[in-house]
Write an enzyme that holds these catalytic residues in place. Sequence first.
Site, PDB file in Angstrom:
ATOM      1  N   ASP A 147       0.851  -1.178   0.000  1.00 24.40           N
ATOM      2  CA  ASP A 147       0.000   0.000   0.000  1.00 24.40           C
ATOM      3  C   ASP A 147       0.897   1.242   0.000  1.00 24.40           C
ATOM      4  O   ASP A 147       2.118   1.134   0.050  1.00 24.40           O
ATOM      5  CB  ASP A 147      -0.976  -0.014   1.177  1.00 24.40           C
ATOM      6  CG  ASP A 147      -0.268   0.000   2.524  1.00 24.40           C
ATOM      7  OD1 ASP A 147       0.983  -0.021   2.549  1.00 24.40           O
ATOM      8  OD2 ASP A 147      -0.953   0.011   3.560  1.00 24.40           O
ATOM      9  N   ASP A 158      -2.087  -2.899   5.967  1.00 27.81           N
ATOM     10  CA  ASP A 158      -2.451  -2.795   7.383  1.00 27.81           C
ATOM     11  C   ASP A 158      -3.923  -2.490   7.615  1.00 27.81           C
ATOM     12  O   ASP A 158      -4.346  -2.265   8.743  1.00 27.81           O
ATOM     13  CB  ASP A 158      -1.606  -1.718   8.068  1.00 27.81           C
ATOM     14  CG  ASP A 158      -1.837  -0.324   7.484  1.00 27.81           C
ATOM     15  OD1 ASP A 158      -2.617  -0.201   6.506  1.00 27.81           O
ATOM     16  OD2 ASP A 158      -1.236   0.637   7.995  1.00 27.81           O
ATOM     17  N   ASP A 184      -7.141  -5.014   3.296  1.00 25.37           N
ATOM     18  CA  ASP A 184      -5.936  -5.738   2.875  1.00 25.37           C
ATOM     19  C   ASP A 184      -5.964  -7.214   3.280  1.00 25.37           C
ATOM     20  O   ASP A 184      -5.101  -7.986   2.855  1.00 25.37           O
ATOM     21  CB  ASP A 184      -4.685  -5.092   3.495  1.00 25.37           C
ATOM     22  CG  ASP A 184      -4.469  -3.669   3.005  1.00 25.37           C
ATOM     23  OD1 ASP A 184      -4.686  -3.435   1.810  1.00 25.37           O
ATOM     24  OD2 ASP A 184      -4.093  -2.807   3.812  1.00 25.37           O
ATOM     25  N   ASN A 195      31.088 -38.756  11.986  1.00 29.10           N
ATOM     26  CA  ASN A 195      29.930 -37.940  11.623  1.00 29.10           C
ATOM     27  C   ASN A 195      29.633 -36.894  12.698  1.00 29.10           C
ATOM     28  O   ASN A 195      29.290 -35.747  12.406  1.00 29.10           O
ATOM     29  CB  ASN A 195      28.719 -38.852  11.413  1.00 29.10           C
ATOM     30  CG  ASN A 195      27.688 -38.217  10.490  1.00 29.10           C
ATOM     31  OD1 ASN A 195      28.028 -37.677   9.459  1.00 29.10           O
ATOM     32  ND2 ASN A 195      26.423 -38.300  10.874  1.00 29.10           N
ATOM     33  N   ASP A 240      29.685 -32.907  12.102  1.00 26.57           N
ATOM     34  CA  ASP A 240      28.478 -32.106  12.347  1.00 26.57           C
ATOM     35  C   ASP A 240      28.723 -31.026  13.396  1.00 26.57           C
ATOM     36  O   ASP A 240      28.250 -29.891  13.267  1.00 26.57           O
ATOM     37  CB  ASP A 240      27.323 -33.013  12.780  1.00 26.57           C
ATOM     38  CG  ASP A 240      26.622 -33.662  11.593  1.00 26.57           C
ATOM     39  OD1 ASP A 240      26.730 -33.117  10.480  1.00 26.57           O
ATOM     40  OD2 ASP A 240      25.991 -34.710  11.770  1.00 26.57           O
TER      41      ASP A 240
END
Length: 854
Positions: A312, A568, A572, A661, A665
């Site tokens: 807007d 707003d 809308d 692993n 990680d």
Amino acid sequence: MLAECGSLESGLSPEEARARLSRQGPNAIRSRRARPWRVLGRQLRSPIVLMLFGTAIVAGFVGDVTDAVVIGAILLLSVGLGFVNEFRAERAADAMHDRLRHTAIVHRAGEVQRVDVTELVVGDVVALSVGTVVPADLRLLHSEGLECDESILTGEALAAVKSAAPVSAGTGVGDLTCCALMGTVVHAGTGTGVVVATGADAEFGRIAAGLAAREPQTEFQRGLGRFSTFLLLVAIVLTATIFVIAVALGRPLIQSLLFSLAIAVGITPQLLPAVVSTSLAAGSQAMARRRVLVKRMVCIEDLGDLDLLVTDKTGTLTTGEISFERSVPVEGDATAPLVEWGLLASDADLHALSTVGLNALDAALLAGLRDGASLDPWRRLDAIPFDHERRTTTVLVQHEGQDPMVIVKGAAESVLPRCASVPAAVATALDELYREGFRVVAVAHGAAPGARALVPGLDEGLAVGGFLVFSDAVKPGAGVSLRRLAELGVAVKVCTGDSAVVAARTGGDLGMDVTAVLTGEEVDALDDIALIGAAERTTIFARVSPEQKARIVRALRHRGRAVGFLGDGVNDALALHGADIGISVDSAVDVAKDAADVLLLDKDLDVLADGVTEGRRIFANTIKYVMMGTSSNFGNMFSASAASIFLPFLPMLPGQILLNNLLYDASQLVIPADRVDPEQLRAPSHWDIGAVRRFMLLFGPISSLFDFATFGLMMFVFHAGAPEFRSGWFIESIATQTLIVFAIRTRRVPFTRSRPAPALVVTVLAAIAVGAWLPYSPANGLLGFTPLPAPFFLALVAMLIIYLVLVELAKLWYFQRMSARPAAAVTPRPGVRRVLRRAARFTAPSGRPRRAHG
């Protein structure tokens, strides 16, 4: 009803309201509180994790205690690491949610106040106006043209007409015309009512509290799901193949099962949920500091996906600080009291003259009331409140000692056709005001002798009174914000209820390329196919209704654009629901805030640009982890699978695979804080499983080449036994897996043209150091390691240098041939989303428990 609720028309006293709140509990359906057991449950829900825990228990029963202990300990550490990060993310979400509060206009001891909706109690007297989400079940006391959209409760599309007249006992919910029900939206008119039920005792509360459905997934979540499915298929094929081959070669059954399951875990980025949660939590906190609040953290990444913003005008491109400039009476009616007439045709209290609950134009008009002027002699007899279809307010009023009169106030295009004649000078004056960029409200009037109520035809054949002129200056810095969005690849279109001339002038002043302007009438004249093409070419949409805004959003999404809508107002809400990402502001009307995914505490496009940048940064870092994890894990697990066929022993024990692993990680958990190259922020990125697969199949085999070189080094140069072989490959594997992050994290030359975050450098080097130390640690025997000769490390350094150079060359080749980004898919929004969004406003803060209901 007031007596039954122990209240008065002036409302409860503040002391009584506090006492009732203490007894009744908050007006909440649910509470936001991070619950550790739920987070832990999500960590343990993985089928692979459960299978590994079960296999470790079986291994312990059959006597393989060492593997059982090692695997169990590593899985506990992995689950614990994920739990800590996800729980911290949940706490961050709670803190963010607590900043999002919703208010209602309440009469307390005769004073009008704004009160948090969760603090309403039975007996409170609540005022309703257009756009209000009814905050509790109310028995109406007064009603003026009140209509409520009850589709969220009844499914009926037409608004229900309300009045204060009682209905018979036992009337169904859909026919309770004397009540305004929690969660419904005021479609038209005004009214007041006394609270008779709150929280889960209200009709909407019972529905929402029992709703087990979860929010529909965002595009990011769908992409994450597709990626997880892809990895699962790869893991199943690889695991089954390895297990069958191992058993065929006569390997022990339990050890073969453990090894194949460890391969499955090793190929998956186990801590991806923790990395995503950490990224989103850090992103939400960063955005909150920039005055942007997201209702669900995952929406941050959808915000980064944005490539078209429909906004807007008021408060976004202009300051939003509307001030009344002057009244412009028509020729021959220079003494017309236009300001007084304008206030009579509003929601203003004629005696208190308070701005609470007034829209911005009427509040500015009230501030412009002449000194000494009074509305006390006037009395409203009837009113038709403003709605976005009529675009006018109509009132029947009477001044003491005079006949009643009709006043119509609203958009000039809607008021002037109701007048008997419009002099040419009036049209000329209106055009001139528009060209100067003013917002203009027209006022017309007519005599209504003897009238006591508004009847059809009474507001026709009126006389033009004149114009009320308001100013709303262009916002300083809005032009810079538009250019910044353009640099991010976000096109901006304006959708406003203002006149086309005013909107086009504002856009031109800000440097927008106003290629075309479409009015609401022109939008209605186009069918859906024609509108798709017209909407793409148009920059300004003016004088558009709520339904037209929603049609425009649908048309823009039709070609795969990721469309955000910023608004707003009541008008809308439909467009906010229909957009891929709904954006509103903290000062918006209730229905707009409920329809939005993101709330801006400052209605500023620069703040929105910050949010888009943050969303893209999070997505870029998430993809880094995915690309690195899948490629390096696939390469290492492929190497392990191939080696297990030709070696007389397993190339790495199950516990060693899981430990590798875990170290990898853990080193990547700081990726959410990594720097992102500017070019990665200039356009939205999307999940592309094909790209992930191609990346994995290119870089995985490169990793495997050096794994095989390590195998040859250990077997033919060092003549290693099983412990030495496993120790050497473990160190080489963790080094290649972690160091590749510096090449893959950027398309540029690492370190010289793209510097990683210091924390990432530290964690990667720490993981390599721990991996190299383990064969020399006191636990080396338990883990199946043994010390290695010094020449191994010299050979390792040489291999790593060659490996990183080869990866860099492959990276350049890959990105040069990377396919163009595919169009984003249209994402439908199921109806249940409305219920869940609406219920979110009736949520107790995380520190306040929700009351129990019988």
